[in-house]
Design a protein around this motif. Structure first.
Motif, PDB file in Angstrom:
ATOM      1  N   ALA A  38       0.831  -1.212   0.000  1.00 30.34           N
ATOM      2  CA  ALA A  38       0.000   0.000   0.000  1.00 30.34           C
ATOM      3  C   ALA A  38       0.862   1.257   0.000  1.00 30.34           C
ATOM      4  N   HIS A  39       2.098   1.154   0.497  1.00 31.08           N
ATOM      5  CA  HIS A  39       2.971   2.322   0.590  1.00 31.08           C
ATOM      6  C   HIS A  39       4.010   2.387  -0.523  1.00 31.08           C
ATOM      7  N   ARG A  40       4.626   1.249  -0.842  1.00 33.20           N
ATOM      8  CA  ARG A  40       5.704   1.246  -1.825  1.00 33.20           C
ATOM      9  C   ARG A  40       5.203   1.094  -3.261  1.00 33.20           C
ATOM     10  N   THR A  41       4.101   0.379  -3.459  1.00 35.02           N
ATOM     11  CA  THR A  41       3.568   0.165  -4.814  1.00 35.02           C
ATOM     12  C   THR A  41       2.045   0.342  -4.823  1.00 35.02           C
ATOM     13  N   PRO A  42       1.563   1.513  -4.411  1.00 32.84           N
ATOM     14  CA  PRO A  42       0.100   1.704  -4.312  1.00 32.84           C
ATOM     15  C   PRO A  42      -0.629   1.560  -5.642  1.00 32.84           C
ATOM     16  N   ASP A  43      -0.021   1.984  -6.737  1.00 32.81           N
ATOM     17  CA  ASP A  43      -0.676   1.850  -8.035  1.00 32.81           C
ATOM     18  C   ASP A  43      -0.863   0.376  -8.408  1.00 32.81           C
ATOM     19  N   ARG A  44       0.107  -0.434  -8.061  1.00 37.62           N
ATOM     20  CA  ARG A  44      -0.004  -1.884  -8.322  1.00 37.62           C
ATOM     21  C   ARG A  44      -1.148  -2.493  -7.512  1.00 37.62           C
ATOM     22  N   VAL A  45      -1.301  -2.082  -6.263  1.00 38.75           N
ATOM     23  CA  VAL A  45      -2.407  -2.587  -5.432  1.00 38.75           C
ATOM     24  C   VAL A  45      -3.740  -2.281  -6.120  1.00 38.75           C
ATOM     25  N   VAL A  46      -3.922  -1.046  -6.510  1.00 39.04           N
ATOM     26  CA  VAL A  46      -5.173  -0.629  -7.154  1.00 39.04           C
ATOM     27  C   VAL A  46      -5.386  -1.402  -8.450  1.00 39.04           C
ATOM     28  N   GLU A  47      -4.340  -1.570  -9.241  1.00 38.43           N
ATOM     29  CA  GLU A  47      -4.441  -2.310 -10.501  1.00 38.43           C
ATOM     30  C   GLU A  47      -4.877  -3.757 -10.252  1.00 38.43           C
ATOM     31  N   ILE A  48      -4.265  -4.401  -9.279  1.00 36.37           N
ATOM     32  CA  ILE A  48      -4.610  -5.791  -8.959  1.00 36.37           C
ATOM     33  C   ILE A  48      -6.073  -5.890  -8.541  1.00 36.37           C
ATOM     34  N   VAL A  49      -6.486  -5.034  -7.641  1.00 35.51           N
ATOM     35  CA  VAL A  49      -7.850  -5.094  -7.113  1.00 35.51           C
ATOM     36  C   VAL A  49      -8.878  -4.815  -8.204  1.00 35.51           C
ATOM     37  N   ARG A  50      -8.651  -3.802  -8.981  1.00 34.07           N
ATOM     38  CA  ARG A  50      -9.637  -3.406 -10.004  1.00 34.07           C
ATOM     39  C   ARG A  50      -9.686  -4.347 -11.203  1.00 34.07           C
ATOM     40  N   ASN A  51      -8.624  -5.095 -11.439  1.00 34.87           N
ATOM     41  CA  ASN A  51      -8.569  -5.954 -12.625  1.00 34.87           C
ATOM     42  C   ASN A  51      -8.748  -7.435 -12.330  1.00 34.87           C
ATOM     43  N   CYS A  52      -9.230  -7.766 -11.171  1.00 38.02           N
ATOM     44  CA  CYS A  52      -9.437  -9.183 -10.872  1.00 38.02           C
ATOM     45  C   CYS A  52     -10.926  -9.449 -10.666  1.00 38.02           C
ATOM     46  N   ASP A  53     -11.286 -10.706 -10.811  1.00 36.18           N
ATOM     47  CA  ASP A  53     -12.677 -11.111 -10.654  1.00 36.18           C
ATOM     48  C   ASP A  53     -12.910 -11.881  -9.354  1.00 36.18           C
ATOM     49  N   ALA A  54     -12.001 -11.782  -8.414  1.00 38.90           N
ATOM     50  CA  ALA A  54     -12.146 -12.517  -7.158  1.00 38.90           C
ATOM     51  C   ALA A  54     -13.438 -12.120  -6.448  1.00 38.90           C
ATOM     52  N   ASP A  55     -13.962 -13.061  -5.675  1.00 43.83           N
ATOM     53  CA  ASP A  55     -15.163 -12.813  -4.875  1.00 43.83           C
ATOM     54  C   ASP A  55     -14.820 -12.300  -3.482  1.00 43.83           C
ATOM     55  N   VAL A  56     -13.644 -12.681  -2.992  1.00 43.85           N
ATOM     56  CA  VAL A  56     -13.202 -12.304  -1.651  1.00 43.85           C
ATOM     57  C   VAL A  56     -11.707 -12.002  -1.695  1.00 43.85           C
ATOM     58  N   PHE A  57     -11.304 -10.976  -0.958  1.00 45.85           N
ATOM     59  CA  PHE A  57      -9.896 -10.610  -0.847  1.00 45.85           C
ATOM     60  C   PHE A  57      -9.382 -10.933   0.546  1.00 45.85           C
ATOM     61  N   ILE A  58      -8.170 -11.459   0.613  1.00 47.16           N
ATOM     62  CA  ILE A  58      -7.447 -11.620   1.871  1.00 47.16           C
ATOM     63  C   ILE A  58      -6.215 -10.740   1.752  1.00 47.16           C
ATOM     64  N   ALA A  59      -6.103  -9.749   2.649  1.00 44.62           N
ATOM     65  CA  ALA A  59      -4.985  -8.802   2.595  1.00 44.62           C
ATOM     66  C   ALA A  59      -4.143  -8.943   3.859  1.00 44.62           C
ATOM     67  N   LEU A  60      -2.862  -9.288   3.680  1.00 44.06           N
ATOM     68  CA  LEU A  60      -1.931  -9.484   4.788  1.00 44.06           C
ATOM     69  C   LEU A  60      -0.993  -8.304   4.876  1.00 44.06           C
ATOM     70  N   ALA A  61      -0.823  -7.777   6.070  1.00 47.03           N
ATOM     71  CA  ALA A  61       0.069  -6.629   6.213  1.00 47.03           C
ATOM     72  C   ALA A  61       0.586  -6.510   7.634  1.00 47.03           C
ATOM     73  N   GLY A  62       1.813  -6.081   7.721  1.00 46.61           N
ATOM     74  CA  GLY A  62       2.417  -5.822   9.019  1.00 46.61           C
ATOM     75  C   GLY A  62       2.588  -4.331   9.231  1.00 46.61           C
ATOM     76  N   LEU A  63       3.258  -3.991  10.312  1.00 45.17           N
ATOM     77  CA  LEU A  63       3.523  -2.608  10.688  1.00 45.17           C
ATOM     78  C   LEU A  63       2.247  -1.777  10.653  1.00 45.17           C
ATOM     79  N   SER A  64       2.107  -0.812   9.775  1.00 45.48           N
ATOM     80  CA  SER A  64       0.923   0.050   9.811  1.00 45.48           C
ATOM     81  C   SER A  64      -0.331  -0.622   9.258  1.00 45.48           C
ATOM     82  N   ALA A  65      -0.180  -1.724   8.553  1.00 44.31           N
ATOM     83  CA  ALA A  65      -1.292  -2.532   8.028  1.00 44.31           C
ATOM     84  C   ALA A  65      -2.305  -1.726   7.229  1.00 44.31           C
TER      85      ALA A  65
END
Length: 146
Positions: A38-65
């Motif tokens: 979310a911090h180092r490659t935010p555009d990639r995060v948005v691209e992945i989310v908007r271009n996939c057909d998944a029904d459910v997302f699992i997002a793993l994150a440490g530190l500020s999460a």
């Protein structure tokens, strides 16, 4: 199309993603896994989310999460946040609180710190609402735990 998309903020979260993947494989549920921050490659995060057909997302994150909230900001589909411990913060309550303290209108379901398996089980239960085969597998799994 995989019904579950797992996204990690860092490759160091791989052991937690493996826990989720193992459960999904046990139930025969397809998934895709990506690394995007979310911090180092935010555009990639948005691209992945908007271009996939998944029904459910699992997002793993440490530190500020921030990752689960960013994913939830770009989809109306369920997002499950998994706070991850780090070497600098093994208990990582900051990450846990970041996952569960989303602002109104940006819901993220949260599981315990490092609980990739619970995230996969919750995602499976969400899918089971409309898929009786997954529901049967979940019931069998529950009996195995008794």
């Amino acid at each position: 199309m995989a019904p579950i998309l797992i996204i990690m903020g860092s490759a160091t979260d791989r052991p937690i993603a493996n826990k989720a993947e193992k459960i999904l494989e046990k139930f025969g549920i397809g998934y895709e896994t990506f690394v995007a921050s979310a911090h180092r490659t935010p555009d990639r995060v948005v691209e992945i989310v908007r271009n996939c057909d998944a029904d459910v997302f699992i997002a793993l994150a440490g530190l500020s999460a921030a990752l689960p909230g960013v994913v939830a900001a770009h989809t109306l589909k369920p997002v499950i946040g998994v706070p991850c411990a780090s070497s600098s913060s093994p208990a990582n309550l900051d990450s846990l609180l970041s996952v569960v303290q989303m602002p109104p209108g940006v819901p993220v379901g949260g599981v315990g710190i490092g609980r990739g398996e619970n995230a996969a089980l919750l995602a499976s239960r969400i899918l089971a609402v409309t898929d009786s085969k997954i529901e049967v597998k979940l019931e069998k799994y529950r009996r195995e735990l008794e």
